[in-house]
Design an enzyme around this catalytic site. Structure first.
Site, short mmCIF file in Angstrom:
data_model
loop_
_atom_site.label_atom_id
_atom_site.label_comp_id
_atom_site.label_asym_id
_atom_site.label_seq_id
_atom_site.Cartn_x
_atom_site.Cartn_y
_atom_site.Cartn_z
CB CYS A 94 -0.97 -0.01 1.32
SG CYS A 94 -1.89 1.71 1.49
CD GLU A 124 1.80 -1.08 8.83
OE1 GLU A 124 0.63 -1.39 8.89
OE2 GLU A 124 2.23 -0.08 9.17
#
Ligand code: F3S
Length: 277
Positions: A94, A124
């Site tokens: 992203c 992440e």
């Protein structure tokens, strides 16, 4: 029973983008290995598995072929190794996660100590730490550094709560202010996360019970459940099949779903609720 829906819920742009990239690549290549689940949602993972997206958990399992990097990104050294092995990469990180990775990298290069507000074991966050040369640290409680740092550069896991990030920063300063010459703060919490949290909080204040739909290992869904349960009794479910009529005691029920929860899963829950209303 009255059913109310949160103003903002369900798939975020980063998840939609990752799914679109995966589907396009699968259409062209047939089979692809995804380094970790594309998103933390079982229904999405199993739908894409049927199209040929196989989840592998480590570099050792990758073997050859094409490797898909999910929306929550990967560590810098993982990307380097895949490139060195000559594997084709389809990177669906992203853009908001990429920004956090680049911020961590820049701070590390500028000799800042980099505390990341977040869950140290989340993929992440592990990725972000690697972009900071592996020298950043992640925590949900503000650390007291020893030796005391001169330069601190702080950022957050993209799916954390803004309010808790604020508390973390205040605590971090109170622990480490004496030694500091420079402090940089980057709000790397994504807008999709903040908007879903604000909408969930607003709705939770108007109903007697909240239902939060999404993966049990989805960080942003868990945060929604946490926020809602601080206001009203809250049920976190992954799908309509888990909706037990016996657990619905309230008259006004609010519904929200995480950024990795597909619209059709939310729709199924809402339809089941309506059938019970
Ligand atoms: Fe990206 Fe935010 Fe979604 S970081 S994957 S847009 S929750």
């Amino acid at each position: 029973m009255e059913i109310y829906l949160a103003k903002e819920m369900g798939f975020c742009s980063g998840v939609r983008r990752a799914i679109r990239i995966a589907e396009e690549a699968l259409g062209e290549l047939g089979r692809i290995k995804s380094l970790g689940p594309i998103v933390h949602n079982r229904q999405v993972v199993s739908r894409l598995a049927k199209q040929g997206l196989e989840v592998v958990e480590s570099l050792e399992e990758v073997g050859g072929g094409t490797v898909f990097i999910p929306s929550h990104g990967a560590g810098l050294e993982v990307l380097r190794e895949l490139e060195e092995r000559g594997l084709k990469l389809i990177d669906a990180t992203c853009p908001i996660v990429r920004r956090a990775q680049k911020v961590a990298q820049r701070l590390h290069r500028g000799n800042f100590l980099v505390p990341v507000f977040g869950e140290s074991q989340h993929s992440e966050v592990r990725g972000i730490i690697s972009w900071a040369g592996g020298e950043a640290m992640a925590a949900l409680e503000a650390p007291r550094f020893d030796p005391p740092p001169r330069q601190l550069g702080v950022l957050s896991q993209t799916t954390q709560s803004l309010k808790k990030f604020g508390h973390f920063l205040a605590e971090l300063l109170s622990h480490n202010l004496d030694s500091l010459a420079e402090l940089r703060i980057f709000n790397t919490i994504c807008q999709a996360t903040s908007k879903r949290q604000a909408a969930a909080l607003e709705l939770a204040g108007k109903v007697d019970q909240m239902i939060v739909i999404g993966g049990y290992d989805s960080a942003n869904t868990n945060r929604l459940a946490e926020i809602c349960s601080s206001v009203v009794p809250t049920l976190h479910i992954e799908s309509a099949a888990e909706l037990d009529p016996g657990s619905l005691a309230a008259k006004r029920i609010g519904v929200t779903g995480g950024a990795s929860t597909p619209d059709w899963v939310i729709q199924e829950v809402v339809e089941k609720l309506r059938s019970l209303a």
